[in-house]
Design a protein around this motif. Structure first.
Motif, short mmCIF file in Angstrom:
data_model
loop_
_atom_site.label_atom_id
_atom_site.label_comp_id
_atom_site.label_asym_id
_atom_site.label_seq_id
_atom_site.Cartn_x
_atom_site.Cartn_y
_atom_site.Cartn_z
N ALA A 196 0.59 -1.07 0.00
CA ALA A 196 -0.05 0.04 0.09
C ALA A 196 0.95 1.24 0.04
CB ALA A 196 -1.09 -0.03 1.18
N LEU A 197 2.17 1.29 0.71
CA LEU A 197 2.89 2.43 0.74
C LEU A 197 3.42 2.66 -0.62
CD1 LEU A 197 4.86 1.79 4.09
CD2 LEU A 197 3.73 4.05 3.29
N THR A 198 4.00 1.62 -1.41
CA THR A 198 4.37 1.47 -2.77
C THR A 198 3.47 2.25 -3.65
OG1 THR A 198 4.28 -0.76 -3.37
CG2 THR A 198 6.39 -0.18 -2.12
N GLU A 199 2.21 1.86 -3.40
CA GLU A 199 1.24 2.46 -4.37
C GLU A 199 0.77 3.85 -4.14
OE1 GLU A 199 -2.23 -0.13 -3.93
OE2 GLU A 199 -1.29 -1.80 -4.34
N LEU A 200 1.03 4.04 -2.72
CA LEU A 200 0.77 5.55 -2.39
C LEU A 200 1.94 6.59 -2.95
CD1 LEU A 200 -0.91 7.28 -0.82
CD2 LEU A 200 0.56 6.88 1.17
N ASN A 201 3.24 5.98 -3.05
CA ASN A 201 4.29 6.97 -3.38
C ASN A 201 5.45 6.08 -3.86
OD1 ASN A 201 6.41 8.62 -3.66
ND2 ASN A 201 5.45 9.93 -2.03
N ALA A 202 5.90 6.16 -5.22
CA ALA A 202 7.13 5.60 -5.60
C ALA A 202 8.32 5.70 -5.04
CB ALA A 202 7.12 5.95 -7.00
N ARG A 203 8.52 6.54 -4.07
CA ARG A 203 9.93 6.57 -3.30
C ARG A 203 9.91 5.51 -2.10
NH1 ARG A 203 9.38 11.62 0.90
NH2 ARG A 203 7.64 10.50 1.99
N TYR A 204 8.68 4.91 -1.88
CA TYR A 204 8.89 3.75 -0.83
C TYR A 204 9.12 2.32 -1.79
CZ TYR A 204 6.55 7.23 2.20
OH TYR A 204 6.04 8.00 3.07
N VAL A 205 10.17 1.74 -1.17
CA VAL A 205 10.56 0.57 -1.83
C VAL A 205 10.78 -0.52 -0.77
CG1 VAL A 205 11.69 1.56 -3.80
CG2 VAL A 205 13.06 1.30 -1.69
N PRO A 206 10.33 -1.54 -0.85
CA PRO A 206 10.30 -2.87 -0.23
C PRO A 206 11.83 -3.12 -0.20
CG PRO A 206 8.87 -3.41 -1.72
CD PRO A 206 9.51 -2.19 -2.22
N PHE A 207 12.55 -3.25 1.32
CA PHE A 207 13.65 -3.72 1.29
C PHE A 207 13.84 -5.09 1.27
CE2 PHE A 207 17.16 -5.27 4.19
CZ PHE A 207 18.06 -4.88 3.53
N THR A 208 14.67 -5.69 0.56
CA THR A 208 14.60 -7.18 0.40
C THR A 208 15.76 -7.81 1.01
OG1 THR A 208 15.64 -6.87 -1.65
CG2 THR A 208 13.47 -7.48 -1.78
N ARG A 209 15.52 -8.26 2.35
CA ARG A 209 16.51 -8.96 3.16
C ARG A 209 17.29 -10.20 2.31
NH1 ARG A 209 13.41 -10.63 8.36
NH2 ARG A 209 11.76 -10.88 6.83
#
Length: 186
Positions: A21-34
């Protein structure tokens, strides 16, 4: 200044869903892949080898290591640096307060700390729905997360969200509001 979001909570509390939902809201948010060393689920992880882990440890680039479900999960310095390139804001998932403390103390950035919570019953329902084949281990991790919170009553959160009653988009909007109002770039 770099910035990131730390999502803490038990299994199936909605860390992946809120991150989406954050990535849909704003493209600056990215999941950190551990980085994950082990087997099982590969989606959402950078799969690594024991040799890669040894190299990271030798260079002092392991920010936090967690051994769970027979695997090793790593938050690493090169991974965080790459995730923050171009002003991006990584969303890091953690299930241990010690990990939150390690990331905030060993990787300087403006970190927004969010507690996502759900009931144990919700974890029991959501776990098989998302394809987990080890729900009993997830419920044991839920217990460990609750004990972790009790052991660290001093833990500070910019936001607490009950995902049993808060929709993912609403949670994302609340997190985004905090990131924007507390950002060093505001």
């Amino acid at each position: 200044m770099r910035q990131g979001i730390l999502l803490y909570g038990p299994p199936a509390a909605g860390k992946d869903t809120v991150t989406a939902a954050l990535t849909e809201l704003n493209a600056r948010y990215v999941p950190f892949t551990r980085l994950k060393i082990g087997s099982g689920k590969t989606k959402g992880y950078r799969m690594g080898t024991p040799e890669q882990l040894a190299d990271l440890e030798a260079r002092g680039d392991v920010i936090y290591r967690n051994d769970r479900y027979g695997n090793i999960y790593v938050v690493d310095r090169p991974g965080l640096e790459q995730a923050m390139e171009g002003g991006r804001t990584p969303v890091v998932h953690l299930g241990q307060i010690a990990g939150m403390e390690q990331v905030t103390s060993l990787f300087p950035a403006h970190w927004v700390k969010v507690l996502l919570w759900c009931s144990k019953e919700t974890t029991a329902l959501r776990s098989p729905q998302r394809g987990d084949t080890d729900t009993a281990a997830r419920l044991a991790a839920w217990d460990a997360t609750q004990a972790d919170l009790a052991a660290y009553p001093q833990a500070q959160w910019e936001l607490r969200v009950d995902t049993d009653t808060t929709a993912p988009r609403e949670a994302a909007k609340r997190i985004d509001d905090i990131v924007r109002t507390t950002s060093p770039f505001s």
